[in-house]
Design a protein around this motif. Sequence first.
Motif, PDB file in Angstrom:
ATOM      1  N   ILE A 169       0.870  -1.173   0.000  1.00 19.90           N
ATOM      2  CA  ILE A 169       0.000   0.000   0.000  1.00 19.90           C
ATOM      3  C   ILE A 169       0.906   1.222   0.000  1.00 19.90           C
ATOM      4  O   ILE A 169       1.750   1.382   0.880  1.00 19.90           O
ATOM      5  N   ARG A 170       0.728   2.078  -0.996  1.00 24.59           N
ATOM      6  CA  ARG A 170       1.601   3.242  -1.158  1.00 24.59           C
ATOM      7  C   ARG A 170       0.968   4.462  -0.488  1.00 24.59           C
ATOM      8  O   ARG A 170      -0.189   4.776  -0.749  1.00 24.59           O
ATOM      9  N   LEU A 171       1.769   5.131   0.353  1.00 28.81           N
ATOM     10  CA  LEU A 171       1.302   6.269   1.133  1.00 28.81           C
ATOM     11  C   LEU A 171       2.287   7.426   1.003  1.00 28.81           C
ATOM     12  O   LEU A 171       3.412   7.234   0.546  1.00 28.81           O
ATOM     13  N   VAL A 172       1.856   8.619   1.438  1.00 29.43           N
ATOM     14  CA  VAL A 172       2.697   9.806   1.394  1.00 29.43           C
ATOM     15  C   VAL A 172       2.807  10.384   2.802  1.00 29.43           C
ATOM     16  O   VAL A 172       1.804  10.464   3.525  1.00 29.43           O
ATOM     17  N   GLN A 173       4.008  10.797   3.176  1.00 27.47           N
ATOM     18  CA  GLN A 173       4.226  11.392   4.491  1.00 27.47           C
ATOM     19  C   GLN A 173       3.196  12.479   4.777  1.00 27.47           C
ATOM     20  O   GLN A 173       2.881  13.291   3.910  1.00 27.47           O
ATOM     21  N   GLY A 174       2.678  12.487   6.005  1.00 29.43           N
ATOM     22  CA  GLY A 174       1.791  13.548   6.456  1.00 29.43           C
ATOM     23  C   GLY A 174       0.352  13.430   6.012  1.00 29.43           C
ATOM     24  O   GLY A 174      -0.503  14.169   6.502  1.00 29.43           O
ATOM     25  N   LYS A 216      -5.244  10.210   4.402  1.00 28.19           N
ATOM     26  CA  LYS A 216      -5.975   9.302   3.532  1.00 28.19           C
ATOM     27  C   LYS A 216      -4.948   8.510   2.761  1.00 28.19           C
ATOM     28  O   LYS A 216      -3.767   8.852   2.773  1.00 28.19           O
ATOM     29  N   PRO A 217      -5.259   7.474   2.091  1.00 27.51           N
ATOM     30  CA  PRO A 217      -6.596   7.032   1.709  1.00 27.51           C
ATOM     31  C   PRO A 217      -7.235   6.182   2.802  1.00 27.51           C
ATOM     32  O   PRO A 217      -6.579   5.789   3.758  1.00 27.51           O
ATOM     33  N   THR A 229     -17.174  -1.976   8.233  1.00 29.53           N
ATOM     34  CA  THR A 229     -17.919  -1.474   7.080  1.00 29.53           C
ATOM     35  C   THR A 229     -19.056  -2.412   6.698  1.00 29.53           C
ATOM     36  O   THR A 229     -20.157  -1.983   6.392  1.00 29.53           O
ATOM     37  N   ASP A 230     -18.794  -3.702   6.693  1.00 28.90           N
ATOM     38  CA  ASP A 230     -19.778  -4.760   6.436  1.00 28.90           C
ATOM     39  C   ASP A 230     -19.387  -5.917   7.344  1.00 28.90           C
ATOM     40  O   ASP A 230     -18.691  -6.844   6.930  1.00 28.90           O
ATOM     41  N   ALA A 231     -19.806  -5.840   8.601  1.00 32.45           N
ATOM     42  CA  ALA A 231     -19.319  -6.742   9.645  1.00 32.45           C
ATOM     43  C   ALA A 231     -19.593  -8.212   9.353  1.00 32.45           C
ATOM     44  O   ALA A 231     -18.735  -9.059   9.590  1.00 32.45           O
ATOM     45  N   VAL A 232     -20.760  -8.535   8.837  1.00 33.55           N
ATOM     46  CA  VAL A 232     -21.104  -9.935   8.585  1.00 33.55           C
ATOM     47  C   VAL A 232     -20.148 -10.545   7.561  1.00 33.55           C
ATOM     48  O   VAL A 232     -19.788 -11.711   7.655  1.00 33.55           O
ATOM     49  N   ASN A 233     -19.713  -9.742   6.593  1.00 36.97           N
ATOM     50  CA  ASN A 233     -18.818 -10.230   5.545  1.00 36.97           C
ATOM     51  C   ASN A 233     -17.347  -9.930   5.823  1.00 36.97           C
ATOM     52  O   ASN A 233     -16.509 -10.032   4.925  1.00 36.97           O
ATOM     53  N   GLY A 234     -17.018  -9.521   7.063  1.00 39.01           N
ATOM     54  CA  GLY A 234     -15.640  -9.326   7.454  1.00 39.01           C
ATOM     55  C   GLY A 234     -14.943  -8.136   6.835  1.00 39.01           C
ATOM     56  O   GLY A 234     -13.720  -8.097   6.767  1.00 39.01           O
ATOM     57  N   ILE A 235     -15.698  -7.132   6.395  1.00 38.16           N
ATOM     58  CA  ILE A 235     -15.097  -5.977   5.728  1.00 38.16           C
ATOM     59  C   ILE A 235     -14.908  -4.838   6.729  1.00 38.16           C
ATOM     60  O   ILE A 235     -15.840  -4.448   7.423  1.00 38.16           O
ATOM     61  N   ILE A 236     -13.664  -4.353   6.785  1.00 34.93           N
ATOM     62  CA  ILE A 236     -13.305  -3.253   7.676  1.00 34.93           C
ATOM     63  C   ILE A 236     -12.633  -2.155   6.870  1.00 34.93           C
ATOM     64  O   ILE A 236     -12.187  -2.383   5.733  1.00 34.93           O
ATOM     65  N   SER A 237     -12.527  -0.975   7.461  1.00 29.85           N
ATOM     66  CA  SER A 237     -11.768   0.098   6.834  1.00 29.85           C
ATOM     67  C   SER A 237     -11.080   0.925   7.915  1.00 29.85           C
ATOM     68  O   SER A 237     -11.489   0.907   9.077  1.00 29.85           O
ATOM     69  N   PHE A 238     -10.030   1.619   7.500  1.00 28.13           N
ATOM     70  CA  PHE A 238      -9.334   2.537   8.392  1.00 28.13           C
ATOM     71  C   PHE A 238      -8.622   3.593   7.561  1.00 28.13           C
ATOM     72  O   PHE A 238      -8.392   3.421   6.367  1.00 28.13           O
ATOM     73  N   ASP A 239      -8.336   4.713   8.205  1.00 26.75           N
ATOM     74  CA  ASP A 239      -7.506   5.739   7.584  1.00 26.75           C
ATOM     75  C   ASP A 239      -6.431   6.117   8.591  1.00 26.75           C
ATOM     76  O   ASP A 239      -6.236   5.425   9.594  1.00 26.75           O
ATOM     77  N   PHE A 240      -5.735   7.187   8.331  1.00 30.10           N
ATOM     78  CA  PHE A 240      -4.591   7.561   9.150  1.00 30.10           C
ATOM     79  C   PHE A 240      -4.883   8.873   9.851  1.00 30.10           C
ATOM     80  O   PHE A 240      -5.024   9.914   9.210  1.00 30.10           O
ATOM     81  N   ALA A 241      -4.976   8.818  11.168  1.00 33.10           N
ATOM     82  CA  ALA A 241      -5.220  10.017  11.972  1.00 33.10           C
ATOM     83  C   ALA A 241      -4.054  10.985  11.784  1.00 33.10           C
ATOM     84  O   ALA A 241      -2.960  10.584  11.358  1.00 33.10           O
ATOM     85  N   PRO A 242      -4.265  12.259  12.128  1.00 29.12           N
ATOM     86  CA  PRO A 242      -3.146  13.210  12.040  1.00 29.12           C
ATOM     87  C   PRO A 242      -1.929  12.682  12.797  1.00 29.12           C
ATOM     88  O   PRO A 242      -2.055  12.088  13.863  1.00 29.12           O
ATOM     89  N   ASP A 243      -0.773  12.858  12.231  1.00 28.82           N
ATOM     90  CA  ASP A 243       0.531  12.493  12.793  1.00 28.82           C
ATOM     91  C   ASP A 243       0.931  11.034  12.581  1.00 28.82           C
ATOM     92  O   ASP A 243       2.097  10.706  12.764  1.00 28.82           O
ATOM     93  N   VAL A 244       0.017  10.144  12.216  1.00 30.10           N
ATOM     94  CA  VAL A 244       0.401   8.731  12.029  1.00 30.10           C
ATOM     95  C   VAL A 244       1.447   8.609  10.927  1.00 30.10           C
ATOM     96  O   VAL A 244       2.422   7.873  11.061  1.00 30.10           O
TER      97      VAL A 244
END
Length: 109
Positions: free
Chosen positions: A5-10, A13-14, A59-74
């Motif tokens: 998963i490609r991310l950018v400092q600071g 999202k995504p 996001t869809d608990a029965v089907n095991g789907i979760i999501s997360f993003d990056f809080a400030p500073d992570v």
Amino acid sequence: MADVIRLVQGDQKPDITLQLTDNMSGNSVDLSAATTSILVYFRAAGTTTVLSTITCTKTDAVNGIISFDFAPDVLDVAAGMYEGEVEIDFNGDIQSPYDLLKFRVRAQF
């Protein structure tokens, strides 16, 4: 999980969306119990120090789907490779059998 998963400092999202499945059966993990919670532990690759603990949304608990993003500073970290471990808490019973998530953080322009 082989993808990086490609991310950018600071950035904050995504939103990352995952479907958790049982390694033996391939079936989705049912996360629908109100007492079930999911975390992702974020650390630099090859280290043991957890830099951040990220709370996931069902996001869809029965089907095991979760999501997360990056809080400030992570993502205020050095450019490089990072990894994440998914942990499911089934009302005190902890399960972390999933492959590590792989992240590449690049520097901002």
